[in-house]
Motif scaffolding. Structure first.
Motif, short mmCIF file in Angstrom:
data_model
loop_
_atom_site.label_atom_id
_atom_site.label_comp_id
_atom_site.label_asym_id
_atom_site.label_seq_id
_atom_site.Cartn_x
_atom_site.Cartn_y
_atom_site.Cartn_z
N GLU A 62 11.99 -4.79 4.63
CA GLU A 62 11.28 -4.07 3.55
C GLU A 62 9.79 -4.39 3.62
OE1 GLU A 62 12.49 -2.23 1.01
OE2 GLU A 62 14.64 -2.47 1.32
N SER A 63 8.98 -3.47 3.17
CA SER A 63 7.56 -3.75 3.16
C SER A 63 7.25 -4.59 1.91
CB SER A 63 6.78 -2.45 3.11
OG SER A 63 6.95 -1.87 1.86
N SER A 64 6.15 -5.35 1.99
CA SER A 64 5.83 -6.19 0.84
C SER A 64 5.44 -5.35 -0.37
CB SER A 64 4.73 -7.18 1.21
OG SER A 64 3.64 -6.48 1.69
N SER A 65 5.01 -4.07 -0.11
CA SER A 65 4.63 -3.26 -1.27
C SER A 65 5.85 -2.90 -2.11
CB SER A 65 3.86 -2.01 -0.84
OG SER A 65 4.66 -1.24 -0.02
N SER A 66 7.01 -2.70 -1.46
CA SER A 66 8.20 -2.38 -2.27
C SER A 66 8.65 -3.62 -3.03
CB SER A 66 9.33 -1.82 -1.40
OG SER A 66 9.89 -2.83 -0.60
N ARG A 115 6.46 -3.90 -6.02
CA ARG A 115 6.89 -2.92 -7.04
C ARG A 115 8.07 -3.46 -7.83
NH1 ARG A 115 6.11 1.17 -3.48
NH2 ARG A 115 8.29 1.15 -2.83
N GLU A 116 9.06 -4.01 -7.12
CA GLU A 116 10.25 -4.55 -7.81
C GLU A 116 9.86 -5.72 -8.71
OE1 GLU A 116 13.05 -3.30 -8.24
OE2 GLU A 116 12.85 -1.76 -6.72
N LYS A 169 8.17 -4.36 -11.76
CA LYS A 169 9.18 -3.69 -12.58
C LYS A 169 10.07 -4.73 -13.27
CE LYS A 169 10.54 0.12 -10.37
NZ LYS A 169 11.46 0.78 -9.43
N ARG A 204 18.56 -5.50 -8.24
CA ARG A 204 17.40 -4.95 -7.52
C ARG A 204 16.64 -6.03 -6.76
NH1 ARG A 204 16.24 0.50 -9.28
NH2 ARG A 204 14.41 0.37 -7.97
N TYR A 229 16.29 -8.74 -1.51
CA TYR A 229 15.17 -9.48 -0.92
C TYR A 229 15.56 -10.88 -0.47
CZ TYR A 229 12.54 -5.55 -2.47
OH TYR A 229 12.11 -4.26 -2.62
N CYS A 241 4.40 -12.71 -2.01
CA CYS A 241 4.27 -11.85 -3.19
C CYS A 241 4.00 -12.70 -4.43
CB CYS A 241 5.54 -11.04 -3.35
SG CYS A 241 5.64 -10.13 -4.88
#
Ligand SMILES: [Fe+2]
Length: 340
Positions: free
Chosen positions: A59-63, A66-67, A70, A99, A103, A113
């Motif tokens: 996964e990219s660190s941007s997703s 986002r999680e 959120k 969710r 990770y 992150c």
């Protein structure tokens, strides 16, 4: 973790070593889970190792970011409704956990992150999500099932829920707490447990993590003084995750220490306080998650962590200009700040 076999020449920065790399005489050269970078490629080439097994980051660190954001928003809403007297819906907490669980295979991204975004939000909400993430990756390293990893996330999210019932003026008091105030703060595990006891369908282990995350190995913790060895695994995991996040976060009444200072403190005094198996696993695995981090050094120089030997975690190798330098307790230069 087998990974895919590739030529060292074809390795990409950001790939992860899937297996330990040994020299022909049996000496361990680089450990699995190391992030591939120029330093690692140079070491492999120097020893004429041509192929390695790697995993690619999924996964990219941007997703992830986002999680994370959120997760904070959601827990913020859940906690606010709880204070307003509404009943907590366990499925909402479990949804956040669900969710975050994907990770668990990316501890380096999680560390990056959390170092990057921490304390931009109200402390209790951000702290809850941070502790949930750290608990998740520790649970994974300990070999817990995916189901139990999900419970570890729930435990992290809810461990400090009792603080919602302590006045902000005490939680965020800039100066020294009076004995009375400290006694009040020490009630938060029991308050949290009582709050969670009324919520149906929540795992008893998750409730217990709220009650027992400040217990210590020697029985000197609070509120029950139960020796940590006698409490469930989720409480023992959250105990380490909670202290690590608290130490590495700026608060109104104390400055954060950088993760390597925290590792040093854990290594020197932690064995009398935390579950040794949980702590050792954390100390062997967590420091290498900071590979790739930019650091400011006490010498005034800046550098980048390129490798953390898992059995010399206090001696990361840092690239400073074009030179690789080993830091650590016996060297004068120290890491003073981490910037990812
Ligand atoms: Fe707590």
């Amino acid at each position: 973790m087998k990974g895919k076999k590739v030529f060292v020449a074809d390795c990409q920065k950001g790939d992860i070593l899937a297996q330990d790399v040994f020299l022909s005489n049996g000496v361990l050269l680089i450990t699995r889970n190391s992030l591939i970078n120029e330093y690692i490629i140079e070491r492999l080439s120097e020893h004429r190792i041509e192929e390695v097994n790697i995993l690619q980051q999924i996964e990219s660190s941007s997703s992830l970011m986002r999680e994370y954001t959120k997760g904070i928003e959601k827990i913020n809403g859940i906690f606010k409704r709880l204070i307003a007297g509404e009943r907590m819906d366990v499925s909402e907490v479990d949804k956040i956990a669900g969710r975050l669980v994907p990770y668990l295979d990316q501890p380096s991204s999680v560390a990056a992150c959390l170092s990057d975004v921490r304390v931009k939000d109200e402390y209790t909400y951000a702290h809850s999500v941070n502790v949930a993430f750290y608990s998740l990756i520790i649970a994974k390293w300990l070999g817990l099932s995916r189901h139990d990893c999900r419970k570890a996330v729930q435990a992290g999210l809810l461990h400090d829920v009792g603080k919602l019932l302590i006045p902000d003026s005490i939680l965020n008091k800039p100066g020294r707490l009076t004995d009375k105030e400290f006694t009040m703060i020490k009630q938060h595990p029991l308050l949290g447990y009582n709050l969670l006891a009324q919520i149906p369908n929540l795992s008893q282990e998750v409730r217990e993590a709220a009650l027992l995350h400040h217990e210590r190995l020697d029985g000197q913790g609070y509120p029950t003084q139960t020796p940590l060895g006698q409490v469930g695994i989720l409480s023992r995991i959250v105990a380490v995750a909670d202290v690590f996040d608290s130490m590495t976060t700026d608060r109104i009444y104390k400055k954060a220490v950088n993760p390597f200072e925290a590792f040093e403190m854990f290594a020197s005094t932690g064995l009398s306080q935390f579950d040794p198996f949980v702590l050792n696993t954390f100390l062997v695995r967590m420091p290498s998650c900071y590979t790739g981090s930019k650091v400011q050094l006490s010498s005034g120089e800046e550098g980048e962590i390129v490798y953390v030997p898992p059995y010399r975690i206090l001696s990361p190798i840092v690239k400073i200009n074009a030179e690789y330098r080993e830091l650590g307790p016996f060297h004068q230069t120290k890491i003073i700040k981490l910037a990812i």
